[in-house]
Every structure is written in structure tokens, then in C-alpha cells.
Design an enzyme around this catalytic site. Structure first.
Site, mmCIF file in Angstrom:
data_model
loop_
_atom_site.group_PDB
_atom_site.id
_atom_site.type_symbol
_atom_site.label_atom_id
_atom_site.label_comp_id
_atom_site.label_asym_id
_atom_site.label_seq_id
_atom_site.Cartn_x
_atom_site.Cartn_y
_atom_site.Cartn_z
ATOM 1 N N ASP A 65 0.998 -1.553 0.146
ATOM 2 C CA ASP A 65 0.207 0.161 0.228
ATOM 3 C C ASP A 65 0.075 0.669 -0.244
ATOM 4 O O ASP A 65 0.616 2.310 -0.502
ATOM 5 C CB ASP A 65 -1.014 -0.083 1.219
ATOM 6 N N GLU A 108 2.478 -10.377 10.823
ATOM 7 C CA GLU A 108 2.378 -9.902 9.334
ATOM 8 C C GLU A 108 3.055 -8.660 9.089
ATOM 9 O O GLU A 108 3.696 -9.993 8.006
ATOM 10 C CB GLU A 108 0.622 -8.852 10.010
#
Length: 448
Positions: free
Chosen positions: A184, A420
């Protein structure tokens, strides 16, 4: 199944057991939440990676995971980046913010989805599910019966990308939003994002990520998020029409990583087509060659990395990120150029950096001025990326390069939180814990 990692057998078996437990706990019916608290829906490339992990446990369930995702496929063939769970209402941005069914007839009314896509790793996942199921007896028959339907959906998805995202036949996919890259807020997109003028009167919002991960240094900034949401507003106003977005959108770039993924996935889909006696083999092989050549042609001689291009300015985006190693995923470089790229990967600018806790790939090169070791895609190492690079290198017969990275990735994962992403110098787990695709990475790296 047996553990064949370089971890001690007992330790490797324990890690596999914990990873399997994460995938099972994150399952909701026929889909798997990307993470239990932070990501309660089904993300596109997450689901593909998760399906590979599930295949080691139950190939039938792995097929169901992809079936669940493909229920959100658009009439155009696009596979959206989020398929929303109708029972989960507290995620932002949810389906109301995307408003897909309000502005286009191409989006399904149920399930509701986002209006953008992510890298096309799905054919590679199917190829791997078929291989894993072939070693598991009874499941192989189910997968063989499932495969023709999966192939037709994958073919529509690939044709959408080739038609709508590379209309000029350049061999490089274009993306319309930073979220489409899956990376992102990567430094790859700093220039294009800086030219996204935050919409005046942007509707208010409350982020879920900064409520779950309280250390805001680990997440995109407020300005970055405002720009992401401005992009969503632009896409919605354009009715999610690719031609209109290409003409008017603020953010329009090529994505070398997604292009390399499509090249490798087109090879995989051509193999599936051949196994089914389908007539599209030559078409898919041409797609693979087109995008392989496009990725190879994007390598910058000075940085030694493949670079994206800002299609609004025509300028290459000179950032030292893990995406720059895209040619190693799909091939296409001559022998000398590939040797140089492998040497760079192993150098002190990357996995050979003396400060790294584990010799894995940070998302941004540690020697780059853009490097931020805790900030989402701006420095931390992502186990799913290391796994995918290992997987693609092994697929290309480069076990010599994949082996050390595989061992380092398993060493990082051995702490057992399935985070993550990780702080590359200290090894601290960051972001959300019990991330489904991290658990899938552990299983596939451990179980062959």
C-alpha cells in the site's frame, strides 16, 4: 505429511501444528479471515496464499476457499481485492464506502466487494493445490473434478488483466490505486501519491487498523490514508470503468511485481489448460512471454532493480524496494543479468546487510533513504513475500538462491506469533498476530 525444514524436527512439527491451528481458527464457513481482529474479510491474494496452506491440511477445503473468493468475481472478469463477509460490519472501508453496485452493473450484488484488484497469484495457487492433492489420495479426485470450473474463472481473470490493464500491449500491468499493488504505502508510490490532492470535504472515517495496532508508527499515516480514500472516491465517480480511470485518475502507474506475477501465473495457467486439453494454451503462453519481457525490460542499470513507471509523468519510480526483484519471480533476464540481480539480493544492500536479525528480504532496502524499519511496507520484512520469492525461485529451478532464503524465513517464523510483518533488525513481530497468510507460509515452507 512430514516436516522437511532445516529446523529441528520437533521444533518444525510444533510450528506446523500451530500454523494449522491459526488457519482453522480464522476460518468462517468456506472462507478464511485474513487476520482474526484486523482483517475480518477475504482479501484476494491473501485467499490464494491461504488456499495453499489449507491444501496441506485438506485440499477440498482449499478449493472451497478459492470458490468463496471467486463468487465475488465481476462480470468483466476482474477479481476484486476484498470480498466482504455480510456478517461483519465494523471494518473500514466497507462495502458502503466502495459503493460498487450503486455505480456499475459489473459488480455482483452478493457478495459485496471492493472495486479494485490485487496481484494475480491465483493460478499459481491452483497449480500448487493440484500438486499437493496428487500426493494425498482421495482428495485428488475432488480436485480433478473441480479444476475445469476453476480454470474457466481464472481464464476470465487473466483476460481481464491483459485487456484492461495493458491495452497498449507493453507487457506491464497498470494499477489505479496503491492498494492494488498489495504494497500500500511502499516508497514505490511516493511520487504518484504526492500528486493525489486530498478531496475537500472527504467524508469522515474511523480506521480499524489503528484501533487494533495501537503503535501508529507501524501503520500508514493519516495523510497516506486520506490519499487512499481520495483514490477510492475518484474510482467510484468513474464508475470503476477502466477506460475512464485511465483517462482521468490521479494515480496511474505500472507495477513490475504484479506484472511478474501475471507472467508466472500465465505459465501456470497454460500448464493447467494443457492438462485439461483446453484450447487457450498458445494464448496464455503469449501472455507469459509478453509480461516476462516487459518486466525484464524495466530493469534500471544504475539500481540493478526493476522499476515501476508513473504513467502520468512518464518517469521511472526510482525506489529500492523488494518489488525490484520481480524478474527473479518470472525469469526473462539473460544469465549475466540474473547473476547480477542475485548478487544484489545477497549483498549488504539487501539480505546480506549486517544489521538484519534474519537474512530475509526487507520491504525496502536497508541502505535506502526511504527505509523505515517499523512502517508497514516501508521497511519491515513480510514472511509472505519471502515465501513467495522462495516458491517462485524453486519453481524456476533456482534452489541455490531459494535455499538460504527459505532457511532464514523459517528461522524468523520460529518465534510462533505468525505476525503480519517483522522489524528486520530486531525480529520484533509487528502488525496483527495470527495472520492467515503467514501461517500458510509457515506450512508450505515446512511441508513438502
Amino acid at each position: 505429511m512430514s516436516a522437511v525444514s532445516d529446523l529441528p524436527v520437533q521444533r518444525g512439527a510444533g510450528l506446523a501444528t500451530r500454523a494449522a491451528a491459526v488457519l482453522r481458527a480464522n476460518g468462517v464457513g468456506s472462507m478464511t479471515r485474513a487476520a482474526p481482529a484486523l482483517y475480518p474479510h477475504q482479501w484476494s491474494w491473501d485467499a490464494a496464499f491461504v488456499s495453499v496452506g489449507l491444501a496441506h491440511l485438506d485440499p477440498v477445503r482449499a478449493c472451497a476457499e478459492l470458490d468463496s473468493l471467486f463468487r465475488g468475481q465481476w462480470r468483466t472478469g476482474m477479481l476484486p481485492h476484498v470480498v466482504f463477509d455480510p456478517d461483519e460490519h465494523d471494518y473500514f472501508p466497507g462495502p458502503e464506502r466502495w459503493g460498487c453496485t450503486e455505480v456499475t452493473d459489473d459488480a455482483p450484488r452478493a457478495p459485496r466487494t471492493s472495486g479494485i484488484c490485487q496481484p494475480a497469484v491465483h493460478a499459481l495457487a491452483v497449480e500448487r493445490i493440484v500438486a499437493i492433492a496428487g500426493r494425498q489420495g482421495p482428495a485428488a479426485a475432488h480436485v480433478r473434478a473441480w479444476l475445469p470450473g476453476a480454470y474457466r474463472r481464472l481464464l476470465a481473470w487473466h483476460r481481464y488483466l491483459v485487456r484492461a490493464r495493458d491495452p497498449g500491449c507493453t507487457g506491464l500491468l497498470s494499477i489505479h490505486h496503491g492498494w492494488e499493488s498489495g504494497m500500500d504505502n511502499s516508497p514505490r508510490w511516493d511520487g504518484p501519491h504526492s500528486r493525489v490532492a486530498v478531496a475537500p470535504g472527504l467524508p469522515p472515517y474511523r480506521r480499524r487498523d489503528t484501533r487494533v495496532v495501537r503503535d501508529v508508527t507501524q501503520r500508514p499515516t493519516r495523510l497516506e490514508y486520506d490519499r487512499f480514500l481520495t483514490g477510492v472516491e475518484e474510482l467510484r465517480r468513474a464508475g470503476y470503468d477502466d477506460a475512464r480511470i485511465r483517462a482521468t485518475g490521479s494515480f496511474l502507474v505500472t507495477d513490475v511485481f504484479a506484472s511478474a506475477v501475471l507472467a508466472a501465473a500465465s505459465d501456470a495457467l497454460a500448464g493447467i489448460a494443457r492438462s485439461l486439453g483446453a484450447g487457450e494454451v498458445a494464448e496464455l503462453e503469449e501472455h507469459a512471454e509478453r509480461f516476462r519481457a516487459g518486466v525484464a525490460g524495466s530493469v534500471d542499470a544504475g539500481l540493478g532493480l526493476a522499476l515501476d513507471t508513473d504513467l502520468r509523468t512518464g518517469e521511472p519510480l526510482r525506489a529500492e524496494t523488494v518489488a525490484g526483484f520481480a524478474p527473479l519471480l518470472c525469469g526473462g533476464l539473460d544469465a549475466a543479468a540474473e547473476r547480477d540481480m542475485v548478487a544484489l539480493l545477497r549483498s549488504e544492500r539487501w539480505t546480506g546487510h549486517p544489521g538484519l536479525r534474519h537474512a530475509v528480504l526487507p520491504s525496502t532496502g536497508p541502505a535506502s533513504p526511504d527505509f523505515r524499519p517499523r512502517a508497514y511496507w516501508r521497511g519491515p520484512s513480510w514472511p509472505v513475500v519471502d515465501w513467495f520469492v522462495v516458491w517462485m525461485l524453486e519453481r524456476r529451478g533456482r534452489a541455490d538462491v531459494a535455499g538460504p532464503l527459505r532457511r532464514a524465513a523459517l528461522d524468523q517464523l520460529a518465534e510462533g506469533s505468525f505476525a503480519e510483518y517483522y522489524e528486520p533488525f530486531t525480529g520484533e513481530p509487528l502488525g496483527s498476530a495470527h495472520q492467515s497468510w503467514t501461517a500458510a507460509a509457515a506450512l508450505d515452507l515446512l511441508l513438502r
